[in-house]
Design a protein around this motif. Structure first.
Motif, PDB file in Angstrom:
ATOM      1  N   ALA A  73       1.018  -1.214  -0.177  1.00 11.58           N
ATOM      2  CA  ALA A  73      -0.364   0.157  -0.037  1.00 11.58           C
ATOM      3  C   ALA A  73       0.657   1.143   0.289  1.00 11.58           C
ATOM      4  CB  ALA A  73      -0.823   0.093   1.213  1.00 11.58           C
ATOM      5  N   ILE A  74       0.438   2.197  -0.867  1.00 16.45           N
ATOM      6  CA  ILE A  74       0.966   3.591  -0.383  1.00 16.45           C
ATOM      7  C   ILE A  74      -0.050   4.975  -0.331  1.00 16.45           C
ATOM      8  CG2 ILE A  74       1.941   5.195  -1.811  1.00 16.45           C
ATOM      9  CD1 ILE A  74       3.124   3.858  -3.738  1.00 16.45           C
ATOM     10  N   LEU A  75       1.000   5.082   1.329  1.00 19.78           N
ATOM     11  CA  LEU A  75      -0.490   6.251   2.245  1.00 19.78           C
ATOM     12  C   LEU A  75      -0.012   7.392   2.422  1.00 19.78           C
ATOM     13  CD1 LEU A  75      -1.114   3.692   5.182  1.00 19.78           C
ATOM     14  CD2 LEU A  75      -2.739   4.556   2.776  1.00 19.78           C
ATOM     15  N   PRO A  76      -0.824   8.638   2.563  1.00 18.99           N
ATOM     16  CA  PRO A  76      -0.114  10.216   2.831  1.00 18.99           C
ATOM     17  C   PRO A  76       0.045   9.468   4.085  1.00 18.99           C
ATOM     18  CG  PRO A  76      -2.486   9.545   2.500  1.00 18.99           C
ATOM     19  CD  PRO A  76      -1.987   9.089   1.983  1.00 18.99           C
ATOM     20  N   ASP A  77       1.278  10.644   4.093  1.00 16.97           N
ATOM     21  CA  ASP A  77       2.203  10.465   5.757  1.00 16.97           C
ATOM     22  C   ASP A  77       1.339  10.548   6.785  1.00 16.97           C
ATOM     23  OD1 ASP A  77       2.748  12.569   5.388  1.00 16.97           O
ATOM     24  OD2 ASP A  77       4.625  12.347   4.475  1.00 16.97           O
ATOM     25  N   PHE A  78       0.303  11.859   6.568  1.00 16.14           N
ATOM     26  CA  PHE A  78      -0.568  12.216   7.738  1.00 16.14           C
ATOM     27  C   PHE A  78      -0.695  10.968   8.326  1.00 16.14           C
ATOM     28  CE2 PHE A  78      -3.556  12.652   4.390  1.00 16.14           C
ATOM     29  CZ  PHE A  78      -4.712  11.161   5.127  1.00 16.14           C
ATOM     30  N   VAL A 103      -5.101   8.104  15.470  1.00 15.17           N
ATOM     31  CA  VAL A 103      -6.187   8.568  15.014  1.00 15.17           C
ATOM     32  C   VAL A 103      -6.611   7.651  16.999  1.00 15.17           C
ATOM     33  CG1 VAL A 103      -6.223   5.973  14.561  1.00 15.17           C
ATOM     34  CG2 VAL A 103      -8.106   7.825  13.650  1.00 15.17           C
ATOM     35  N   THR A 104      -7.645   8.515  17.279  1.00 15.97           N
ATOM     36  CA  THR A 104      -8.612   8.259  18.698  1.00 15.97           C
ATOM     37  C   THR A 104      -9.837   8.520  18.255  1.00 15.97           C
ATOM     38  OG1 THR A 104      -6.698   9.212  19.684  1.00 15.97           O
ATOM     39  CG2 THR A 104      -8.909   9.067  20.137  1.00 15.97           C
ATOM     40  N   ASP A 105     -10.763   8.104  18.169  1.00 17.63           N
ATOM     41  CA  ASP A 105     -12.044   8.201  18.201  1.00 17.63           C
ATOM     42  C   ASP A 105     -12.535   9.175  18.643  1.00 17.63           C
ATOM     43  OD1 ASP A 105     -12.771   5.908  16.928  1.00 17.63           O
ATOM     44  OD2 ASP A 105     -13.522   4.860  17.821  1.00 17.63           O
ATOM     45  N   GLY A 106     -13.101  10.232  17.694  1.00 14.00           N
ATOM     46  CA  GLY A 106     -13.910  11.496  18.356  1.00 14.00           C
ATOM     47  C   GLY A 106     -12.670  12.653  18.373  1.00 14.00           C
ATOM     48  N   TYR A 107     -11.645  12.255  18.170  1.00  9.27           N
ATOM     49  CA  TYR A 107     -10.357  13.355  18.422  1.00  9.27           C
ATOM     50  C   TYR A 107      -9.493  13.502  16.985  1.00  9.27           C
ATOM     51  CZ  TYR A 107     -10.186  14.086  23.066  1.00  9.27           C
ATOM     52  OH  TYR A 107     -10.287  14.069  24.423  1.00  9.27           O
ATOM     53  N   THR A 159      -9.556  11.799  10.704  1.00  8.07           N
ATOM     54  CA  THR A 159     -10.179  10.214  10.925  1.00  8.07           C
ATOM     55  C   THR A 159      -9.093   9.343  10.531  1.00  8.07           C
ATOM     56  OG1 THR A 159     -11.390  10.401   9.057  1.00  8.07           O
ATOM     57  CG2 THR A 159     -12.579  11.276  11.115  1.00  8.07           C
ATOM     58  N   ALA A 160     -10.055   8.006  10.153  1.00  8.53           N
ATOM     59  CA  ALA A 160      -8.654   6.253  10.126  1.00  8.53           C
ATOM     60  C   ALA A 160      -8.363   7.304   9.066  1.00  8.53           C
ATOM     61  CB  ALA A 160      -9.858   5.316  10.157  1.00  8.53           C
ATOM     62  N   ASP A 181      -2.930   2.554  13.741  1.00  7.86           N
ATOM     63  CA  ASP A 181      -2.832   3.319  13.366  1.00  7.86           C
ATOM     64  C   ASP A 181      -3.069   3.175  11.918  1.00  7.86           C
ATOM     65  OD1 ASP A 181      -3.613   4.232  15.657  1.00  7.86           O
ATOM     66  OD2 ASP A 181      -1.325   5.176  15.938  1.00  7.86           O
ATOM     67  N   ILE A 182      -1.287   2.730  11.408  1.00  9.12           N
ATOM     68  CA  ILE A 182      -1.791   2.057   9.547  1.00  9.12           C
ATOM     69  C   ILE A 182      -2.542   1.577   9.324  1.00  9.12           C
ATOM     70  CG2 ILE A 182       0.020   0.804   7.968  1.00  9.12           C
ATOM     71  CD1 ILE A 182       1.207   3.646   9.410  1.00  9.12           C
ATOM     72  N   GLN A 183      -2.769  -0.081  10.112  1.00 10.88           N
ATOM     73  CA  GLN A 183      -3.697  -0.557   9.326  1.00 10.88           C
ATOM     74  C   GLN A 183      -5.061   0.036   9.166  1.00 10.88           C
ATOM     75  OE1 GLN A 183      -3.689  -3.359  12.506  1.00 10.88           O
ATOM     76  NE2 GLN A 183      -1.900  -5.033  11.739  1.00 10.88           N
ATOM     77  N   SER A 184      -5.959   1.008  10.187  1.00  8.93           N
ATOM     78  CA  SER A 184      -6.929   1.226  10.078  1.00  8.93           C
ATOM     79  C   SER A 184      -6.748   1.999   8.610  1.00  8.93           C
ATOM     80  CB  SER A 184      -7.301   2.019  10.752  1.00  8.93           C
ATOM     81  OG  SER A 184      -6.320   4.089  11.488  1.00  8.93           O
ATOM     82  N   ALA A 185      -5.999   2.579   8.262  1.00  9.92           N
ATOM     83  CA  ALA A 185      -6.085   3.698   6.584  1.00  9.92           C
ATOM     84  C   ALA A 185      -6.024   3.005   5.965  1.00  9.92           C
ATOM     85  CB  ALA A 185      -4.177   4.272   6.710  1.00  9.92           C
TER      86      ALA A 185
END
Length: 409
Positions: free
Chosen positions: A132-137, A142-146, A161-162, A224-228
């Motif tokens: 996978a390739i993802l943006p670095d942010f 990642v925290t629900d609601g934050y 979000t995720a 955090d990575i898996q959720s993206a």
């Protein structure tokens, strides 16, 4: 426990060194730096490779389109997002993820087609086949609601979000803070995670703050990575040389057609698991003889005990003798080499097409990891450089390469 995910964080193609983290499932790891010479050793330790590229190259947005047809969705995205783009919509690649199928709400990652191709070429050149390739942010927690904000000298990264977030210059921090204060209310405040060294933020009912220690930025959480991963920007990407192929097994003209089908039979025979039960082998032999009779109706009666490959070679030699006067390019020499090389590779042959002195081979495989090795083996066998174009299609990889035939005699 062995590491299963390698995360590479790159700032640009051809960097002098790279940041990386080796993650166990549902654990965290520290970011480390290494020169490119260490990449082969890192690759051996990983089963999954995720590459983070600068977030400024990827636009993340949402769109509502009332369709579940993937083809219609892909056609509609450039028009639906045209007003948000600075350049030609047709020059962009769109990767989407369904947020709400009932409402037709999609998260979309947009990157210039040429830019993504440049990243993939660079990675492929260095022997890296990314999952996978993802943006670095998306390396931010990642925290629900934050929302998580990371302010550094080089810029401001925000993960909403995720699968959503953005990058902007560090100088825009006051504007970003003012926007959060405007969006938040006492009833529905904005929840924000920031670094402890971030410039002072006013204590207001519109913001609920949580502070992270600077040391936490050196840790990467596997979750955090898996959720993206659902917003992998490689999804649906087609290489520049990709084109729609004709239907499988188009009829060939003359000797080239017969030679291609013959090669397919030889490849099938060599690639079969001949150690299966004898009954399966016998059934396969009956089927092959039937195919042989169809291809070579003029051949003599077939003895099932004879070597089937020898029969095929004999008929191919007859065809060669009958066409020695033909000085036009022939596909047969290429087909013979391919029949020796391809069965040894972990691929499934889909089609062989002969058109205007060009042989086009299409195949599928389980992973893009076979591509560099297959290019090497083919180039060595054919004594010419072979480049393979490929793309991901659902759960498999579709590859294609072309060979130009040499004139006979």
């Amino acid at each position: 426990m062995s590491k299963i995910m390698l995360v590479l964080r790159l700032t640009a193609p051809e960097p002098l060194e790279l940041d990386y983290a080796l993650l166990n499932k549902e654990e965290n790891a520290s970011w480390q730096s290494a020169p490119w010479e260490h990449v082969p050793a890192l690759l051996k330790q990983s089963r999954q490779i995720v590459v983070l590229i600068p977030s400024r190259e990827v636009l993340i947005t949402t769109v509502t389109l009332k369709t579940r047809n993937q083809r219609q969705l892909a056609q509609a995205l450039p028009f639906a997002l045209e007003e948000q783009l600075m350049s030609d919509p047709e020059e962009q690649h769109y990767a989407h993820y369904s947020l709400n199928s009932e409402e037709g709400l999609y998260q979309v990652a947009i990157i210039e087609h040429a830019r993504l191709q440049l990243w993939l070429d660079f990675l492929h050149h260095n022997g890296i086949v990314p999952t996978a390739i993802l943006p670095d942010f998306m390396a931010l927690p990642v925290t629900d609601g934050y929302q998580t904000a990371w302010l550094g000298k080089q810029g401001l990264w925000v993960r909403q979000t995720a699968t959503a977030g953005y990058y902007t210059s560090a100088s825009t921090w006051p504007l970003q803070l003012n926007q959060w204060l405007t969006q938040g209310t006492e009833e529905q405040p904005i929840h924000l995670r920031v670094l402890e060294h971030t410039p002072p933020i006013p204590d207001t009912p519109q913001l609920v703050l949580a502070y992270d220690a600077i040391a936490q930025t050196q840790l990467l959480q596997a979750t955090d990575i898996q959720s993206a991963l659902p917003l992998n920007v490689m999804k649906g990407f087609k290489t520049q040389a990709h084109s729609q192929l004709a239907n499988i097994w188009q009829k060939w003209q003359g000797v080239a057609w017969v030679g291609a089908v013959t090669a397919m039979i030889a490849l099938t025979l060599q690639g079969l698991e001949i150690r299966n039960l004898q009954s399966e082998t016998d059934a396969l032999q009956v089927q092959n003889i039937a195919q042989f009779k169809t291809l070579f109706p003029q051949a003599r009666e077939i003895d099932p005990d004879l070597n089937f490959g020898s029969l095929i070679n004999a008929e191919v030699k007859k065809l060669q003798l009958n066409n020695t006067a033909n000085s036009s390019p022939s596909a047969l020499p290429l087909l013979k080499i391919l029949a020796q090389v391809l069965p040894q590779q972990p691929i499934t042959l889909q089609s062989i097409n002969w058109n205007q002195n060009k042989l086009t081979i299409r195949f599928t495989s389980e992973s893009t990891a076979v591509i560099p090795e297959l290019e090497k083996v083919l180039s060595l066998a054919l004594k010419r450089e072979v480049n393979i174009n490929y793309q991901r299609d659902a759960n498999k990889v579709v590859g294609e390469f072309n060979l130009i035939a040499e004139p006979v005699g």
